[in-house]
Write a protein that holds these residues in place. Structure first.
Motif, PDB file in Angstrom:
ATOM      1  N   TYR A   1     -48.466  28.028  16.846  1.00  0.00           N
ATOM      2  CA  TYR A   1     -48.879  29.274  17.821  1.00  0.00           C
ATOM      3  C   TYR A   1     -48.573  28.570  19.163  1.00  0.00           C
ATOM      4  N   GLN A   2     -49.024  27.452  19.359  1.00  0.00           N
ATOM      5  CA  GLN A   2     -48.719  26.674  20.721  1.00  0.00           C
ATOM      6  C   GLN A   2     -47.542  26.306  21.090  1.00  0.00           C
ATOM      7  N   LEU A   3     -46.609  25.996  19.974  1.00  0.00           N
ATOM      8  CA  LEU A   3     -45.376  25.723  20.246  1.00  0.00           C
ATOM      9  C   LEU A   3     -44.356  26.648  20.251  1.00  0.00           C
ATOM     10  N   ASN A   4     -45.163  27.956  19.625  1.00  0.00           N
ATOM     11  CA  ASN A   4     -44.212  29.148  19.451  1.00  0.00           C
ATOM     12  C   ASN A   4     -42.898  28.878  18.427  1.00  0.00           C
ATOM     13  N   VAL A   5     -43.088  28.200  17.424  1.00  0.00           N
ATOM     14  CA  VAL A   5     -42.033  27.911  16.414  1.00  0.00           C
ATOM     15  C   VAL A   5     -42.364  28.353  15.023  1.00  0.00           C
ATOM     16  N   SER A   6     -41.431  28.576  14.270  1.00  0.00           N
ATOM     17  CA  SER A   6     -41.375  28.999  12.766  1.00  0.00           C
ATOM     18  C   SER A   6     -40.222  28.557  12.050  1.00  0.00           C
ATOM     19  N   ARG A   7     -40.304  28.738  10.924  1.00  0.00           N
ATOM     20  CA  ARG A   7     -39.005  28.525   9.993  1.00  0.00           C
ATOM     21  C   ARG A   7     -38.198  29.752  10.005  1.00  0.00           C
ATOM     22  N   THR A   8     -37.037  29.582   9.731  1.00  0.00           N
ATOM     23  CA  THR A   8     -35.968  30.759   9.879  1.00  0.00           C
ATOM     24  C   THR A   8     -36.484  31.862   8.886  1.00  0.00           C
ATOM     25  N   ASN A   9     -37.001  31.637   7.632  1.00  0.00           N
ATOM     26  CA  ASN A   9     -37.414  32.726   6.786  1.00  0.00           C
ATOM     27  C   ASN A   9     -38.687  33.221   6.738  1.00  0.00           C
ATOM     28  N   GLU A  10     -39.307  32.939   7.845  1.00  0.00           N
ATOM     29  CA  GLU A  10     -40.770  33.258   8.242  1.00  0.00           C
ATOM     30  C   GLU A  10     -40.802  34.415   9.165  1.00  0.00           C
ATOM     31  N   ILE A  11     -41.994  35.215   8.822  1.00  0.00           N
ATOM     32  CA  ILE A  11     -42.483  36.320   9.662  1.00  0.00           C
ATOM     33  C   ILE A  11     -43.800  35.979  10.144  1.00  0.00           C
ATOM     34  N   VAL A  12     -43.704  35.911  11.599  1.00  0.00           N
ATOM     35  CA  VAL A  12     -45.168  35.417  12.263  1.00  0.00           C
ATOM     36  C   VAL A  12     -45.749  36.535  12.680  1.00  0.00           C
ATOM     37  N   ILE A  13     -47.069  36.668  12.463  1.00  0.00           N
ATOM     38  CA  ILE A  13     -47.785  37.746  13.230  1.00  0.00           C
ATOM     39  C   ILE A  13     -48.972  36.869  14.075  1.00  0.00           C
ATOM     40  N   PHE A  14     -49.184  37.059  15.072  1.00  0.00           N
ATOM     41  CA  PHE A  14     -50.166  36.365  15.807  1.00  0.00           C
ATOM     42  C   PHE A  14     -51.261  37.075  16.164  1.00  0.00           C
ATOM     43  N   ASN A  15     -52.434  36.710  15.887  1.00  0.00           N
ATOM     44  CA  ASN A  15     -53.859  37.376  16.162  1.00  0.00           C
ATOM     45  C   ASN A  15     -54.388  36.611  17.296  1.00  0.00           C
ATOM     46  N   ASN A  16     -54.533  37.279  18.479  1.00  0.00           N
ATOM     47  CA  ASN A  16     -55.089  36.492  19.454  1.00  0.00           C
ATOM     48  C   ASN A  16     -56.369  36.132  19.504  1.00  0.00           C
ATOM     49  N   TYR A  17     -56.700  34.979  18.748  1.00  0.00           N
ATOM     50  CA  TYR A  17     -58.035  34.390  18.566  1.00  0.00           C
ATOM     51  C   TYR A  17     -57.965  32.989  19.153  1.00  0.00           C
ATOM     52  N   PHE A  18     -57.041  32.560  19.800  1.00  0.00           N
ATOM     53  CA  PHE A  18     -56.903  31.097  20.180  1.00  0.00           C
ATOM     54  C   PHE A  18     -57.271  31.336  21.696  1.00  0.00           C
TER      55      PHE A  18
END
Length: 105
Positions: free
Chosen positions: A88-105
């Motif tokens: 979440y903090q570095l804003n990175v993911s793997r190429t085959n992932e879908i990231v959905i952020f819930n703003n709880y941090f």
């Protein structure tokens, strides 16, 4: 026999009231417009309310951060929690992932 006869002047009657009016006017003006007057008090109150709201936001953010630290430092470091926060903090993911952020941090 010498006596002094004073002629009553109208100007003499107004000296003391004029001084009193000037005295009251000076302090009355500064009660409203001075550094600690009514207008300055309203500005202080506005600043106090704004800073109280900012303090509430900062307190909430601090509690959130303390909760995160307690989850990571209770002796059992959860790798999922660490991985999630790092992504979440570095804003990175793997190429085959879908990231959905819930703003709880």
């Amino acid at each position: 026999m010498w006596t002094k006869h004073h002629k009553k002047r109208k100007f003499g009657r107004f000296v003391l009231p004029a001084i009193a009016i000037a005295f009251v006017s000076y302090f009355g003006y500064h009660c409203v417009h001075g550094d600690l007057g009514l207008i300055a008090t309203e500005e202080f109150e506005r600043q106090r309310l704004a800073r109280a709201a900012e303090l509430a936001k900062l307190t909430e953010k601090r509690q959130t951060l303390e909760r995160q630290v307690s989850l990571m430092s209770d002796g059992s470091l959860e790798k999922d929690m660490l991985d999630e926060i790092a992504r979440y903090q570095l804003n990175v993911s793997r190429t085959n992932e879908i990231v959905i952020f819930n703003n709880y941090f």
